[in-house]
Design an enzyme around this catalytic site. Sequence first.
Site, PDB file in Angstrom:
ATOM      1  N   ARG A   1       0.753  -1.115   0.089  1.00 14.88           N
ATOM      2  CA  ARG A   1      -0.055  -0.117  -0.043  1.00 14.88           C
ATOM      3  C   ARG A   1       0.730   1.206  -0.022  1.00 14.88           C
ATOM      4  NH1 ARG A   1       1.814   2.022   4.016  1.00 14.88           N
ATOM      5  NH2 ARG A   1       0.391   3.938   3.493  1.00 14.88           N
ATOM      6  N   GLY A   2       0.111   2.413  -0.389  1.00 11.49           N
ATOM      7  CA  GLY A   2       1.033   3.406  -0.339  1.00 11.49           C
ATOM      8  C   GLY A   2       1.097   3.604  -1.776  1.00 11.49           C
ATOM      9  N   ALA A   3       0.747   5.131  -2.359  1.00 13.69           N
ATOM     10  CA  ALA A   3       0.755   5.337  -3.820  1.00 13.69           C
ATOM     11  C   ALA A   3       2.061   4.755  -4.359  1.00 13.69           C
ATOM     12  CB  ALA A   3       0.112   6.721  -4.019  1.00 13.69           C
TER      13      ALA A   3
ATOM     14  N   ARG B   1      -7.438  -1.183  -7.401  1.00 15.00           N
ATOM     15  CA  ARG B   1      -8.006   0.212  -6.423  1.00 15.00           C
ATOM     16  C   ARG B   1      -7.836   1.558  -7.213  1.00 15.00           C
ATOM     17  NH1 ARG B   1      -4.478   1.152  -0.930  1.00 15.00           N
ATOM     18  NH2 ARG B   1      -6.451   2.258  -0.430  1.00 15.00           N
TER      19      ARG B   1
ATOM     20  N   GLN C   1      -3.083   2.664   9.967  1.00 17.95           N
ATOM     21  CA  GLN C   1      -1.789   2.739   9.370  1.00 17.95           C
ATOM     22  C   GLN C   1      -0.629   3.512   9.953  1.00 17.95           C
ATOM     23  OE1 GLN C   1      -4.687   3.251   7.336  1.00 17.95           O
ATOM     24  NE2 GLN C   1      -4.418   2.696   5.213  1.00 17.95           N
TER      25      GLN C   1
ATOM     26  N   ASP D   1      -2.410  10.594  -2.573  1.00 19.92           N
ATOM     27  CA  ASP D   1      -2.786   9.464  -3.328  1.00 19.92           C
ATOM     28  C   ASP D   1      -3.168  10.085  -4.994  1.00 19.92           C
ATOM     29  OD1 ASP D   1      -3.319   8.811  -0.330  1.00 19.92           O
ATOM     30  OD2 ASP D   1      -3.007   6.910  -1.569  1.00 19.92           O
TER      31      ASP D   1
ATOM     32  N   ASN E   1      -6.036  12.021   0.274  1.00 21.20           N
ATOM     33  CA  ASN E   1      -5.149  11.333   0.990  1.00 21.20           C
ATOM     34  C   ASN E   1      -5.879  10.603   1.773  1.00 21.20           C
ATOM     35  OD1 ASN E   1      -2.364  10.729   1.733  1.00 21.20           O
ATOM     36  ND2 ASN E   1      -2.833  11.650   3.720  1.00 21.20           N
ATOM     37  N   LYS E   2      -5.551   9.883   2.805  1.00 17.47           N
ATOM     38  CA  LYS E   2      -6.325   8.836   3.643  1.00 17.47           C
ATOM     39  C   LYS E   2      -7.298   9.611   4.321  1.00 17.47           C
ATOM     40  CE  LYS E   2      -5.882   5.635   3.644  1.00 17.47           C
ATOM     41  NZ  LYS E   2      -6.425   4.590   2.775  1.00 17.47           N
TER      42      LYS E   2
HETATM   43  C1  LIG Z   1       3.324   7.738   0.138  1.00 22.07           C
HETATM   44  S1  LIG Z   1       1.677   7.392  -0.449  1.00 22.07           S
HETATM   45  C2  LIG Z   1       0.999   7.311   0.956  1.00 22.07           C
HETATM   46  C3  LIG Z   1      -0.304   7.459   1.196  1.00 22.07           C
HETATM   47  O1  LIG Z   1      -1.012   6.071   0.588  1.00 22.07           O
HETATM   48  C4  LIG Z   1      -1.804   5.827   1.685  1.00 22.07           C
HETATM   49  O2  LIG Z   1      -3.023   5.129   1.375  1.00 22.07           O
HETATM   50  P1  LIG Z   1      -3.267   3.617   1.628  1.00 22.07           P
HETATM   51  O3  LIG Z   1      -2.802   3.386   3.035  1.00 22.07           O
HETATM   52  O4  LIG Z   1      -4.924   3.336   1.477  1.00 22.07           O
HETATM   53  O5  LIG Z   1      -2.459   3.224   0.376  1.00 22.07           O
HETATM   54  C5  LIG Z   1      -2.331   7.015   2.441  1.00 22.07           C
HETATM   55  O6  LIG Z   1      -3.297   7.765   1.840  1.00 22.07           O
HETATM   56  C6  LIG Z   1      -0.920   7.661   2.468  1.00 22.07           C
HETATM   57  O7  LIG Z   1      -0.688   9.092   2.744  1.00 22.07           O
END
Ligand SMILES: CSC[C@H]1O[C@H](OP(=O)(O)O)[C@H](O)[C@@H]1O
Length: 354
Positions: free
Chosen positions: A54-56, A97, A204, A245, A255-256
């Site tokens: 996860r994480g963009a 996603r 997270q 994101d 973002n989250k």
């Molecule tokens: C460095 S990208 C981080 C960004 O991605 C996360 O989303 P997810 O955990 O659903 O993949 C979150 O929005 C973070 O800030």
Amino acid sequence: MMGKPVDVIQSVRLDDENDTLILLDQTVLPNEKNFLHLKELKDIWEAIYHLKVRGAPAIGIAAAYGVYLGTKQSAAVSYEELYMDFQKAKEYLASSRPTAVNLFWALDRMEARFLKEEGKAAAEIKQALKVEAEKIRAEDEKVCESIGQHALSVLEPGWGILTHCNAGTIATAKYGTALAPIYLGQEKGYDFKVYADETRPLLQGARLTAWELEEAGVDVTLICDNMASIVMKEGKIQAVLVGCDRVAANGDAANKIGTSGVAILAKHYKIPFYVCAPLSTVDLACKTGDDIHIELRDSEEITSKWYEKPMAPEGVQTYNPAFDVTDHDLITGIITENGIAYAPFTESLSKMFK
Ligand SMILES: CSC[C@H]1O[C@H](OP(=O)(O)O)[C@H](O)[C@@H]1O
């Protein structure tokens, strides 16, 4: 607190010899550090959907390797047939996603590389895809370090930094985005004090950011999401740093979930709020945040995922948007690898691409 520089954990790696994508399983942290060895596209799709990766940026890197491995498995000999197999793999991974633009940015970049190889033998095309996926990963590492350097220019040693979700090493190729200045600052003795929002419902912040920073010896304090206001009011926070994101052309940033609330609090308490955004996460085709598709996820993430027994009445209605959009007028600056964009973002962001 002086600590060792970030102990880089590569959360996404290719084991080409064994046709395998190796992923740090982010759903079992902080209790287990377990690496998944995935060969099948279905398993890679599921790893993205279930946030095992996860994480963009990390999602984009995983998808680039995934579409390479999916194409490598093809028995097609002709360019046309191989392209059909590539496109099938690309469309499948793109359905995992919807919000993080890096997934689509990486897959489109892999397709552009495929098209450049027209007329070449299948083996040569597959090799070119591998090279492109490795470039995407290597570039992300440099991008994150550069974001970290630019971010340090607006931070002071000893500052309290609040962050939301995880935009750290494991969400990227290395260093992270919002956490990059924390790690680079640590190597320079900046001694930041990080306040990490737990970030319900998927935690997270608690499970990943607190873990990453503890591992690296950074001063981190875990707080519940509803404590962001009091730590700001008590003067513990001098800046907010978050990841993203998808950033729209006008600077609205997805973002989250919960990020926009933190931004509103920061505005109220007159605390600078920065979005750390690789240009691969800026989507100029999105004019405003209204154009960003927000992923809706399952109820069980709210009602039962972390509990021995459900903590809500069975069958209760839920609403579980995985992201929200922070309006550009709440953002002090957007920190990219090419510098910091300030309002008016429509103009300053597009200049970052030059
Ligand atoms: C460095 S990208 C981080 C960004 O991605 C996360 O989303 P997810 O955990 O659903 O993949 C979150 O929005 C973070 O800030």
